[in-house]
Design a protein around this motif. Structure first.
Motif, PDB file in Angstrom:
ATOM      1  N   GLN A   1       0.851  -1.200   0.000  1.00  0.00           N
ATOM      2  CA  GLN A   1       0.000   0.000   0.000  1.00  0.00           C
ATOM      3  C   GLN A   1       0.885   1.248   0.000  1.00  0.00           C
ATOM      4  OE1 GLN A   1      -3.433   0.227  -0.139  1.00  0.00           O
ATOM      5  NE2 GLN A   1      -3.285  -1.972  -0.532  1.00  0.00           N
ATOM      6  N   PRO A   2       0.563   2.261  -0.822  1.00  0.00           N
ATOM      7  CA  PRO A   2       1.375   3.485  -0.858  1.00  0.00           C
ATOM      8  C   PRO A   2       1.544   4.088   0.541  1.00  0.00           C
ATOM      9  CG  PRO A   2      -0.218   3.510  -2.646  1.00  0.00           C
ATOM     10  CD  PRO A   2      -0.556   2.315  -1.799  1.00  0.00           C
ATOM     11  N   GLY A   3       2.777   4.398   0.886  1.00  0.00           N
ATOM     12  CA  GLY A   3       3.078   5.022   2.171  1.00  0.00           C
ATOM     13  C   GLY A   3       3.373   4.051   3.298  1.00  0.00           C
ATOM     14  N   ASN A   4       3.029   2.769   3.126  1.00  0.00           N
ATOM     15  CA  ASN A   4       3.194   1.811   4.223  1.00  0.00           C
ATOM     16  C   ASN A   4       4.671   1.589   4.561  1.00  0.00           C
ATOM     17  OD1 ASN A   4       3.583  -1.285   5.056  1.00  0.00           O
ATOM     18  ND2 ASN A   4       1.642  -0.558   5.871  1.00  0.00           N
ATOM     19  N   LEU A   5       5.479   1.273   3.562  1.00  0.00           N
ATOM     20  CA  LEU A   5       6.903   1.015   3.818  1.00  0.00           C
ATOM     21  C   LEU A   5       7.621   2.299   4.212  1.00  0.00           C
ATOM     22  CD1 LEU A   5       9.458  -0.696   3.900  1.00  0.00           C
ATOM     23  CD2 LEU A   5       9.578  -0.569   1.396  1.00  0.00           C
ATOM     24  N   ALA A   6       7.272   3.411   3.568  1.00  0.00           N
ATOM     25  CA  ALA A   6       7.907   4.700   3.915  1.00  0.00           C
ATOM     26  C   ALA A   6       7.717   5.002   5.397  1.00  0.00           C
ATOM     27  CB  ALA A   6       7.322   5.819   3.060  1.00  0.00           C
ATOM     28  N   SER A   7       6.509   4.762   5.887  1.00  0.00           N
ATOM     29  CA  SER A   7       6.206   4.993   7.299  1.00  0.00           C
ATOM     30  C   SER A   7       7.015   4.040   8.194  1.00  0.00           C
ATOM     31  CB  SER A   7       4.704   4.779   7.510  1.00  0.00           C
ATOM     32  OG  SER A   7       4.386   4.750   8.870  1.00  0.00           O
ATOM     33  N   LEU A   8       7.164   2.785   7.747  1.00  0.00           N
ATOM     34  CA  LEU A   8       7.932   1.803   8.528  1.00  0.00           C
ATOM     35  C   LEU A   8       9.416   2.181   8.573  1.00  0.00           C
ATOM     36  CD1 LEU A   8       7.581  -0.889  10.095  1.00  0.00           C
ATOM     37  CD2 LEU A   8       8.222  -2.085   7.987  1.00  0.00           C
ATOM     38  N   ILE A   9       9.934   2.723   7.458  1.00  0.00           N
ATOM     39  CA  ILE A   9      11.345   3.156   7.426  1.00  0.00           C
ATOM     40  C   ILE A   9      11.554   4.281   8.437  1.00  0.00           C
ATOM     41  CG2 ILE A   9      13.113   4.301   6.009  1.00  0.00           C
ATOM     42  CD1 ILE A   9      11.773   2.793   3.558  1.00  0.00           C
ATOM     43  N   ASP A  10      10.635   5.244   8.459  1.00  0.00           N
ATOM     44  CA  ASP A  10      10.756   6.346   9.429  1.00  0.00           C
ATOM     45  C   ASP A  10      10.698   5.818  10.859  1.00  0.00           C
ATOM     46  OD1 ASP A  10      10.988   8.193   7.394  1.00  0.00           O
ATOM     47  OD2 ASP A  10       8.852   8.669   7.340  1.00  0.00           O
ATOM     48  N   GLN A  11       9.824   4.836  11.072  1.00  0.00           N
ATOM     49  CA  GLN A  11       9.724   4.204  12.399  1.00  0.00           C
ATOM     50  C   GLN A  11      11.036   3.495  12.752  1.00  0.00           C
ATOM     51  OE1 GLN A  11       6.393   1.398  12.735  1.00  0.00           O
ATOM     52  NE2 GLN A  11       7.593   0.202  14.197  1.00  0.00           N
ATOM     53  N   ALA A  12      11.582   2.740  11.782  1.00  0.00           N
ATOM     54  CA  ALA A  12      12.831   1.985  11.998  1.00  0.00           C
ATOM     55  C   ALA A  12      14.001   2.921  12.295  1.00  0.00           C
ATOM     56  CB  ALA A  12      13.142   1.126  10.776  1.00  0.00           C
ATOM     57  N   ASP A  13      14.018   4.063  11.612  1.00  0.00           N
ATOM     58  CA  ASP A  13      15.098   5.042  11.825  1.00  0.00           C
ATOM     59  C   ASP A  13      15.121   5.554  13.260  1.00  0.00           C
ATOM     60  OD1 ASP A  13      16.574   5.152   9.532  1.00  0.00           O
ATOM     61  OD2 ASP A  13      15.466   6.801   8.615  1.00  0.00           O
ATOM     62  N   ASN A  14      13.963   5.536  13.917  1.00  0.00           N
ATOM     63  CA  ASN A  14      13.857   6.103  15.273  1.00  0.00           C
ATOM     64  C   ASN A  14      13.846   5.047  16.373  1.00  0.00           C
ATOM     65  OD1 ASN A  14      13.708   8.938  14.615  1.00  0.00           O
ATOM     66  ND2 ASN A  14      11.751   8.458  13.640  1.00  0.00           N
ATOM     67  N   MET A  15      14.113   3.781  15.997  1.00  0.00           N
ATOM     68  CA  MET A  15      14.163   2.731  17.022  1.00  0.00           C
ATOM     69  C   MET A  15      15.411   2.899  17.876  1.00  0.00           C
ATOM     70  SD  MET A  15      12.842  -0.618  14.902  1.00  0.00           S
ATOM     71  CE  MET A  15      12.953  -1.774  16.257  1.00  0.00           C
ATOM     72  N   ASN A  16      15.316   2.541  19.157  1.00  0.00           N
ATOM     73  CA  ASN A  16      16.519   2.641  19.992  1.00  0.00           C
ATOM     74  C   ASN A  16      17.358   1.373  19.880  1.00  0.00           C
ATOM     75  OD1 ASN A  16      15.746   0.683  22.048  1.00  0.00           O
ATOM     76  ND2 ASN A  16      14.272   2.218  22.807  1.00  0.00           N
ATOM     77  N   ALA A  17      18.599   1.474  20.330  1.00  0.00           N
ATOM     78  CA  ALA A  17      19.568   0.375  20.169  1.00  0.00           C
ATOM     79  C   ALA A  17      19.072  -0.913  20.820  1.00  0.00           C
ATOM     80  CB  ALA A  17      20.924   0.784  20.749  1.00  0.00           C
ATOM     81  N   GLY A  18      18.404  -0.790  21.962  1.00  0.00           N
ATOM     82  CA  GLY A  18      17.916  -1.977  22.674  1.00  0.00           C
ATOM     83  C   GLY A  18      16.878  -2.736  21.872  1.00  0.00           C
ATOM     84  N   GLU A  19      15.964  -1.995  21.238  1.00  0.00           N
ATOM     85  CA  GLU A  19      14.915  -2.629  20.424  1.00  0.00           C
ATOM     86  C   GLU A  19      15.530  -3.367  19.235  1.00  0.00           C
ATOM     87  OE1 GLU A  19      11.037   0.245  20.631  1.00  0.00           O
ATOM     88  OE2 GLU A  19      12.842   1.116  19.743  1.00  0.00           O
ATOM     89  N   ILE A  20      16.518  -2.729  18.613  1.00  0.00           N
ATOM     90  CA  ILE A  20      17.169  -3.330  17.439  1.00  0.00           C
ATOM     91  C   ILE A  20      17.959  -4.575  17.846  1.00  0.00           C
ATOM     92  CG2 ILE A  20      18.930  -2.972  15.647  1.00  0.00           C
ATOM     93  CD1 ILE A  20      18.004  -0.001  15.584  1.00  0.00           C
ATOM     94  N   THR A  21      18.671  -4.486  18.957  1.00  0.00           N
ATOM     95  CA  THR A  21      19.447  -5.638  19.448  1.00  0.00           C
ATOM     96  C   THR A  21      18.534  -6.818  19.759  1.00  0.00           C
ATOM     97  OG1 THR A  21      21.139  -4.179  20.367  1.00  0.00           O
ATOM     98  CG2 THR A  21      21.070  -6.422  21.239  1.00  0.00           C
TER      99      THR A  21
END
Length: 397
Positions: A345-365
């Protein structure tokens, strides 16, 4: 070669047809055969015979497997069918000449449906069994014309009908086989594709790595990554379009074998050449370097929607902490809750990328630990080799 003192009657001979061959080819099936023979090379009760596509004819030994080159003429798209049939004829001849008892002939992919009944009959007369790995939905791939797609679908149907066992590398493919071809009462089993669980041997300051980053204008954790075949069904257009919509300050590095025609189409549709973050960085055949590039990616995109358990997805789950996957059954089956999911869906992945960019190190680990554990438990090559060992050695004839 037969090991000294080995009782030939206790050896299970397995003939593998359908990969481009080993060593030195790194597609999904080629890596599978390479790893299977590597992990079983010291197993005295299994003997592999592997067909290799070649321009000349020779035999050689690799990982204790007898490899035989099959000469294939340049006849365009029909090459793959010619290759499989010629390789099967070689197997039949070899089984007869060497009086091999209870051979297993294992065909990778469903390319030779019109010949399946014939080869099953011949192999049964020799006291053997015919196994098939149905791969993914080859007939759905966008690169094929309508008549070729129709052939692949009919071929898949005939090979499902005329084999003794289908070994599916995805539970979704196994379900599809039963849903689509239940009238044949196909016998199936599930054994996944495998992945490495170790880290790259390259150090962070390895000159090879530093030079590659300098040449491509990248640095560790500064990029999202995708590695895969450059074909429409891997959703490059959606990933590029959505990345361009995102607010990310990171780059998007695409490691792929670029086809000029498809690249021009993408350029026309997305104008990605006007976004300096989008970087086509060519191919990387050095396995240790590629593993290190994966490990150092901030995140990995996976847009594959055709096929079973995908090799590049497993490698990403084993190497990259943050994985953003297209939400289809095949990908959910593999990654479960160890990844983030997007749709077209248009905008779905773009929104997820913005969310991923703002994840903290603990969440990513935490996601990275989950994804690595998922690979260790269900997809390590050792685990897959053990599953095949059980299947091949204890089959009832």
């Amino acid at each position: 070669m037969k090991k000294t003192g080995q009782d030939e009657s206790s050896v299970q001979h397995v003939f593998i047809v359908g990969s481009k061959g080993i060593p030195g080819n790194y597609g999904g099936y080629e890596t599978f055969v390479d790893k299977l023979t590597e992990y079983h090379q010291n197993n005295p009760s299994l003997k592999y015979h592997v067909a290799c596509k070649a321009k000349d004819t020779k035999t050689f030994e690799y990982h204790n497997a007898d490899c035989f080159d099959v000469k294939v003429p340049d006849i365009g798209p029909a090459q793959a069918i010619y290759y499989d049939v010629a390789a099967l004829n070689y197997c039949v001849k070899y089984i007869k000449q060497h009086n091999i008892q209870h051979p297993i002939v294992y065909i990778l992919a469903c390319r030779i449906g019109p010949f399946a009944a014939h080869f099953q009959r011949v192999i049964h007369k020799l006291g053997g069994k015919l196994y098939i790995n149905p791969d993914g939905h080859e007939w759905m791939r966008a690169k094929w014309s309508a008549p070729v797609r129709k052939y692949w679908k009919i071929s898949e149907q005939l090979m499902t009908k005329h084999c003794d066992l289908l070994i599916c590398d995805s539970k979704n493919i196994e379900k599809y086989i039963h849903d689509e071809y239940g009238k044949y009462n196909p016998k199936t089993t599930f054994i996944a594709y495998g992945a490495e669980t170790r880290k790259s041997k390259l150090a962070d300051d390895d000159q090879k790595l530093i030079s590659w980053y300098k040449e491509k204008g990248l640095s560790p954790k500064s990029y999202y990554l995708v590695v895969g075949r450059f074909v429409p069904e891997n959703n490059y257009e959606t990933m590029i379009r959505e990345f361009m919509k995102s607010r990310s300050k990171r780059d998007f590095a695409l490691i792929t074998n670029v086809s000029d025609k498809f690249l021009e189409e993408l350029k026309e549709k997305t104008h990605f050449d006007q976004d300096p973050r989008i970087k086509f960085v060519g191919t990387v055949y050095d396995k240790e370097l590629l593993m290190k590039i994966r490990e150092n990616a901030y995140g990995y995109f996976h847009g594959h929607e055709v096929g079973g358990t995908n090799p590049s997805l497993l490698e990403a789950l084993g190497s990259t902490d943050l994985n953003l996957l297209l939400d289809v059954g095949f990908n959910r089956e593999v990654a479960e809750d160890a990844a983030l999911y997007w749709n077209k869906q248009p905008g779905n992945l773009a929104s997820l990328i913005d969310q991923a960019d703002n994840m903290n190190a603990g969440e990513i680990t935490e996601l990275g630990e989950k994804s690595s554990q998922r690979v260790v438990e269900a997809y390590s090559w050792q685990h897959i080799a053990d599953e095949y060992n059980r299947l091949l050695k204890y089959i009832k004839f």
